[in-house]
Write a protein that holds these residues in place. Structure first.
Motif, short mmCIF file in Angstrom:
data_model
loop_
_atom_site.label_atom_id
_atom_site.label_comp_id
_atom_site.label_asym_id
_atom_site.label_seq_id
_atom_site.Cartn_x
_atom_site.Cartn_y
_atom_site.Cartn_z
N LEU A 194 1.04 -1.57 -0.24
CA LEU A 194 -0.22 -0.21 0.71
C LEU A 194 1.30 1.09 0.08
N VAL A 195 0.59 2.01 -0.51
CA VAL A 195 0.71 3.41 -1.04
C VAL A 195 0.47 4.53 -0.06
N HIS A 196 0.55 5.10 0.99
CA HIS A 196 0.13 6.04 1.49
C HIS A 196 -0.07 7.72 1.52
N GLU A 197 -0.78 8.08 1.47
CA GLU A 197 -1.36 9.21 1.15
C GLU A 197 -1.41 9.65 2.32
N ARG A 198 -0.50 10.76 2.85
CA ARG A 198 -1.00 11.63 4.80
C ARG A 198 -1.97 12.83 4.22
N THR A 199 -2.51 13.18 4.47
CA THR A 199 -3.09 14.67 4.63
C THR A 199 -4.17 15.12 6.31
N ARG A 200 -4.01 16.50 5.84
CA ARG A 200 -4.74 16.48 7.65
C ARG A 200 -5.41 16.03 8.50
N TRP A 201 -6.38 15.63 7.73
CA TRP A 201 -7.08 14.33 8.08
C TRP A 201 -7.11 13.31 8.66
N GLY A 202 -6.01 12.18 8.21
CA GLY A 202 -6.46 11.09 8.15
C GLY A 202 -5.30 10.77 6.96
N TRP A 203 -5.18 9.83 6.32
CA TRP A 203 -4.76 9.32 5.07
C TRP A 203 -5.45 8.21 4.60
N LEU A 204 -5.24 8.04 2.98
CA LEU A 204 -5.13 7.34 1.77
C LEU A 204 -4.90 6.00 1.60
N ALA A 205 -5.05 4.75 1.61
CA ALA A 205 -4.05 4.39 1.40
C ALA A 205 -4.71 3.79 -0.35
N TRP A 206 -3.03 3.58 -0.95
CA TRP A 206 -3.47 3.08 -2.89
C TRP A 206 -2.59 1.76 -2.83
N HIS A 210 -7.43 2.02 -1.76
CA HIS A 210 -8.07 0.20 -0.83
C HIS A 210 -8.66 1.01 0.76
N GLN A 211 -8.43 2.03 1.16
CA GLN A 211 -8.39 1.84 2.71
C GLN A 211 -7.83 3.39 2.95
N ILE A 212 -8.79 3.88 3.45
CA ILE A 212 -9.10 5.45 4.02
C ILE A 212 -9.05 5.36 6.15
N GLY A 213 -8.08 6.37 5.95
CA GLY A 213 -8.36 6.34 7.92
C GLY A 213 -8.53 7.89 8.40
N VAL A 214 -9.18 7.88 9.48
CA VAL A 214 -9.76 9.34 9.18
C VAL A 214 -9.66 9.75 10.56
N LEU A 215 -8.78 10.57 11.38
CA LEU A 215 -8.25 10.82 12.63
C LEU A 215 -9.57 11.99 13.16
N THR A 216 -9.76 11.37 14.51
CA THR A 216 -10.60 12.37 15.32
C THR A 216 -10.38 13.52 15.48
N PRO A 217 -11.19 14.78 14.78
CA PRO A 217 -10.82 16.22 15.43
C PRO A 217 -10.65 16.51 16.64
N ARG A 259 -10.62 5.49 12.85
CA ARG A 259 -11.82 5.69 12.38
C ARG A 259 -10.44 4.74 10.67
N ILE A 260 -10.96 3.40 10.36
CA ILE A 260 -9.77 2.81 9.02
C ILE A 260 -11.68 2.21 8.45
N VAL A 261 -12.02 2.77 7.60
CA VAL A 261 -13.13 2.56 6.59
C VAL A 261 -12.07 1.48 5.30
N GLU A 262 -12.40 0.46 4.80
CA GLU A 262 -12.21 -0.73 3.49
C GLU A 262 -13.29 -0.94 2.76
N GLY A 263 -12.98 -1.38 1.45
CA GLY A 263 -14.15 -1.52 0.60
C GLY A 263 -14.29 -1.00 -0.36
N ASP A 264 -14.48 -1.18 -1.06
CA ASP A 264 -14.92 -0.04 -2.57
C ASP A 264 -15.89 0.55 -2.26
N ALA A 265 -17.34 0.44 -1.68
CA ALA A 265 -18.35 1.43 -1.88
C ALA A 265 -17.54 2.22 -1.04
N PRO A 266 -17.82 1.62 0.90
CA PRO A 266 -17.28 2.29 1.54
C PRO A 266 -16.34 3.93 1.24
N CYS A 267 -15.48 3.57 0.69
CA CYS A 267 -13.99 4.22 0.51
C CYS A 267 -14.14 5.22 -0.94
#
Length: 278
Positions: free
Chosen positions: A52-64, A77-84, A169-177
């Motif tokens: 996975l290639v992780h793209e970090r953001t201010r709010w979490g990350w996207l993993a491609w 492939h995966q999206i992680g969201v950091l708590t506010p 909070r981590i989300v995986e799967g095509d439809a949720p992502c």
């Protein structure tokens, strides 16, 4: 003026592809993945875990994932969201959580492997223990230390991961992502506007957007998109409303600034030098 909002409204072009706005970054990451991991192709089985290639953001990350045909991935492939409510330390911890996978060493005929860091620590502790024993230190002290160091090296990363994941909070799967990717793109518009200005309403909109993203990730983590559809639609509508408000604020501020500059220009007149008659 201290308030300098951007002159153009948000574009919602974020995260449609990996590393939007960072030309060349994806090619570097793809080349590294091909050297050190496994790219996704038709021969991958369900048990096969691609790199996975992780793209970090201010709010979490996207993993491609890295497609084997050289194309750009469209859905993370995966999206992680950091708590506010994340602290600065928790934000910095995302770098640890999205680190590159550790290198592992196969154990020959045994169908297992160990991390390179664990093997290195084991060798170092062995050499250190032998040296300590040669210096007359009791074996009862040396042996537990030699055994404990590699075990801690193996166990500590997992403990740190578990601690950090309490605030993600981590989300995986095509439809949720796919849904969260769309919501994250809208949120990035809010963040970009807030960073470019010191206006309270823009900063507040970005804060609300982070909460909406966090809530949506929670829904998608515990429910499928069909069961959570009503709640997800409500959050997306609110996010769109926030983006519309931010766009109007930016345009209104730009118009007010332009009018102020025009008034100041008209008010200024060069003073003609006085003429004196002798």
């Amino acid at each position: 003026m201290t308030d300098t909002p951007p002159r153009t409204p948000p574009t919602t072009a974020h995260h449609e592809r990996p590393f939007t706005g960072h030309q060349g970054r994806w090619e570097k990451e793809r080349a590294r993945a091909e050297r050190t991991g496994h790219v996704r192709n038709d021969s991958c089985s369900d048990a096969y875990e691609p790199v996975l290639v992780h793209e970090r953001t201010r709010w979490g990350w996207l993993a491609w994932t890295v497609p084997g045909d050289g194309s750009l991935p469209e859905i993370p492939h995966q999206i992680g969201v950091l708590t506010p409510a994340a602290t600065r330390l928790q934000r910095l911890a995302l770098s640890w959580l999205t680190r590159r996978p550790p290198q592992r060493i196969a154990l020959g005929a045994i169908p297992a492997s160990v991390r390179l860091s664990v093997a290195t620590v084991a060798v170092v502790s062995l050499l250190t223990g032998l040296y300590a024993a040669a210096q007359g230190i009791s074996v009862d002290v040396v042996l537990p230390t030699m055994l404990l160091a590699p075990l801690l090296t193996e166990d500590l990363p997992e403990r740190l991961d578990a601690r950090i994941l309490e605030h993600v909070r981590i989300v995986e799967g095509d439809a949720p992502c796919r849904y969260l990717q769309r919501l994250a793109a809208l949120h990035c518009d809010l963040v970009a506007a807030a960073v470019s200005s010191d206006r309270y309403e823009l900063r507040r909109a970005a804060e609300i957007g982070q909460h909406l993203l966090w809530d949506a990730a929670g829904l998608l983590h515990t429910q499928d998109t069909l069961a959570a559809s009503d709640a997800l639609i409500a959050r997306e509508r609110l996010m769109l409303h926030l983006v519309d408000q931010v766009t109007q604020t930016i345009e209104r501020s730009a118009s007010e600034d332009g009018a102020t500059d025009a008034r100041q220009t008209r008010a200024w007149r060069p003073t003609s030098p006085s003429t004196h008659r002798s």
